[in-house]
Design a protein around this motif. Structure first.
Motif, short mmCIF file in Angstrom:
data_model
loop_
_atom_site.label_atom_id
_atom_site.label_comp_id
_atom_site.label_asym_id
_atom_site.label_seq_id
_atom_site.Cartn_x
_atom_site.Cartn_y
_atom_site.Cartn_z
N UNK A 168 -23.42 14.20 18.04
CA UNK A 168 -23.09 14.03 19.50
C UNK A 168 -22.83 15.28 19.90
N UNK A 169 -22.23 16.24 19.43
CA UNK A 169 -22.00 17.49 19.90
C UNK A 169 -23.24 18.24 20.29
N UNK A 170 -24.16 18.23 19.17
CA UNK A 170 -25.55 18.79 19.80
C UNK A 170 -26.12 18.27 20.90
N UNK A 171 -25.94 16.90 21.07
CA UNK A 171 -26.56 16.25 22.30
C UNK A 171 -25.90 16.64 23.62
N UNK A 172 -24.58 16.86 23.43
CA UNK A 172 -23.99 17.20 24.58
C UNK A 172 -23.79 18.61 24.86
N UNK A 173 -23.90 19.39 23.98
CA UNK A 173 -23.70 20.99 24.44
C UNK A 173 -24.83 21.97 23.96
N UNK A 174 -25.97 21.43 23.31
CA UNK A 174 -27.05 22.28 22.97
C UNK A 174 -28.26 21.63 23.50
N UNK A 175 -28.75 20.39 23.45
CA UNK A 175 -29.89 19.71 23.75
C UNK A 175 -30.12 19.83 25.38
N UNK A 176 -29.12 19.74 26.26
CA UNK A 176 -29.68 20.11 27.53
C UNK A 176 -30.20 21.35 27.92
N UNK A 177 -30.05 22.40 27.15
CA UNK A 177 -30.65 23.41 27.27
C UNK A 177 -32.02 23.56 26.92
#
Length: 329
Positions: free
Chosen positions: A95-104
C-alpha cells in the motif's frame, strides 16, 4: 557471480531475464548485447525502457528521455483491503508503494504490461498488453519413474500465501494423521499456520531468498504440490507462476477452483481443481498418495501445460516486438 551488485529478483527473472537474458549487457565487456540494465528492475534498449514493478529515482529520471516506457506490474495493488488475505506487514508495504512510488512510475509509463486483465482495467486509459510469466528453459526434468516412499507433498508458497495455506491446514492435519508415512514440506517457516506447527511429518522450512528457491525448483522433486488460494480480488489477479513452480517441482498439482488456475488447468487431466472444502482437499490428496501412477500422469500433463503457457520463446517474442530489431552478439 552477482550481476552489477544486484541480487536476482523473481519478477525480473520470470518476465524478462529467462526470455532475453542473452541480450542483456550485465558487464561492460558484453558490448554486443543491446539491452542495458537500468537500476535493479529496469532495462533500456535504444530509446525504450522496461520497468519491472519498482523504480529508483535514477531510473525514473532516465524514463523521461525514453520514447516508450513499458511498466510491468503483476499485483493488483488496488485490492489490498482487509480481506485480501495478506500478512499485515506485506499489505502495508504494498500500500505504501502504491500510494507513494507508483504515481511517479505511472506518470512516465506509456504502456502497461501485466498478466491480469483486472490490472489493465485499473490502469486505463494507459494502453497495455497481457503477458504471462515464463519458465527458465523450454524443457523440464520429468517426474519420478516409480513410487517414492514416503510420499512427498510440497506447498510452494511464500509468506504472502500464509492465509491461503491456512484454508487447507485442517486438510493437511487429516492427511498426516491418516497416513503418517507422508511427508509434507512448506517454505513458510515461522509464518506457517499454527495448525501445522509441531507435527512430526510436516516440515515448515524457513523461507529462502529467491536464488535459493530458484535452486530448489530446479533440483527438488515431489509427488504432489498444493496451491490453495482464498477467494479474494488480489488472488484472482495473480499470475500463473504457481503452475510453473509446480511443474518444475515435477509434482501433480492441486489448485483452488478459481482464477488464475481455473482458466488454465483442466480438472482431472493436468491437475485437480478443488473447492474451498477441507474434506475435498484431504480426499484428493489421499487419493493421489494411494495412486501414485495417477499422480505421475497428472504431473506429466501439468508439465506439458506449463511448457505451453510458460514457453520462454513466447515472452522473448513479446519483448522483441516492442523493443525493436535487437539481436544477440
Amino acid at each position: 557471480m552477482r550481476r552489477r551488485g544486484h541480487a536476482p529478483i523473481p519478477t525480473v527473472d520470470i518476465y524478462v531475464r529467462y526470455a532475453v537474458g542473452d541480450l542483456i549487457r550485465d558487464w561492460p565487456w558484453q558490448r554486443g548485447r543491446p539491452v542495458v540494465p537500468a537500476g535493479r528492475t529496469g532495462f533500456r534498449c535504444g530509446d525504450a525502457l522496461v520497468i519491472v514493478r519498482y523504480a529508483d529515482p535514477a531510473t525514473l529520471r532516465s524514463a523521461r528521455s525514453a520514447r516508450e516506457v513499458f511498466y510491468l506490474l503483476d499485483d493488483d495493488l488496488w485490492a489490498l483491503d482487509a480481506d485480501a488475505g495478506l500478512p499485515e506487514y506485506y499489505r502495508r508495504r504494498l500500500a505504501r508503494f502504491r500510494d507513494e512510488v507508483l504515481p511517479g512510475i505511472l506518470d512516465v509509463a506509456t504502456a502497461i504490461v501485466t498478466p491480469s486483465q483486472a490490472i489493465l482495467d485499473r490502469l486505463k486509459p494507459i494502453p497495455g498488453a497481457l503477458l504471462a510469466p515464463c519458465l527458465p528453459a523450454p524443457r523440464l526434468a520429468p517426474p519420478r519413474g516409480g513410487l517414492s516412499e514416503p510420499a512427498r507433498i510440497v506447498i510452494p508458497a511464500t509468506g504472502s500465501h500464509a492465509e491461503d495455506v491456512g484454508m487447507i491446514a485442517a486438510s493437511i492435519r487429516s492427511v498426516v494423521a491418516r497416513r503418517p508415512d507422508v511427508v509434507v514440506t512448506t517454505f513458510l517457516g515461522d509464518r506457517a499456520p499454527a495448525e501445522l506447527a509441531g507435527l512430526p511429518n510436516v516440515r515448515n522450512e524457513r523461507q529462502s531468498a529467491w536464488p535459493g528457491y530458484r535452486r530448489r525448483l530446479a533440483e527438488d522433486c515431489y509427488d504432489i504440490a498444493l496451491a490453495p488460494a482464498r477467494d479474494t480480488a488480489f488472488n484472482r489477479a495473480r499470475s500463473t507462476s504457481k503452475i510453473l513452480d509446480v511443474a518444475q517441482l515435477r509434482a501433480a498439482g492441486l489448485y483452488s477452483a478459481r482464477e488464475p488456475y481455473a482458466g488454465v488447468i483442466r480438472h482431472g487431466e493436468d491437475g485437480l481443481l478443488l473447492p474451498d472444502d477441507p474434506d475435498a482437499w484431504a480426499e484428493a490428496i489421499l487419493s493421489l498418495v494411494e495412486d501414485r501412477a495417477r499422480a505421475r500422469d497428472l504431473a506429466l500433463a501439468g508439465q506439458e501445460t506449463a511448457l505451453r503457457i510458460g514457453d520462454p520463446a513466447r515472452v522473448r517474442t513479446f519483448w522483441m516486438e516492442r523493443l525493436g530489431p535487437v539481436r544477440p552478439a
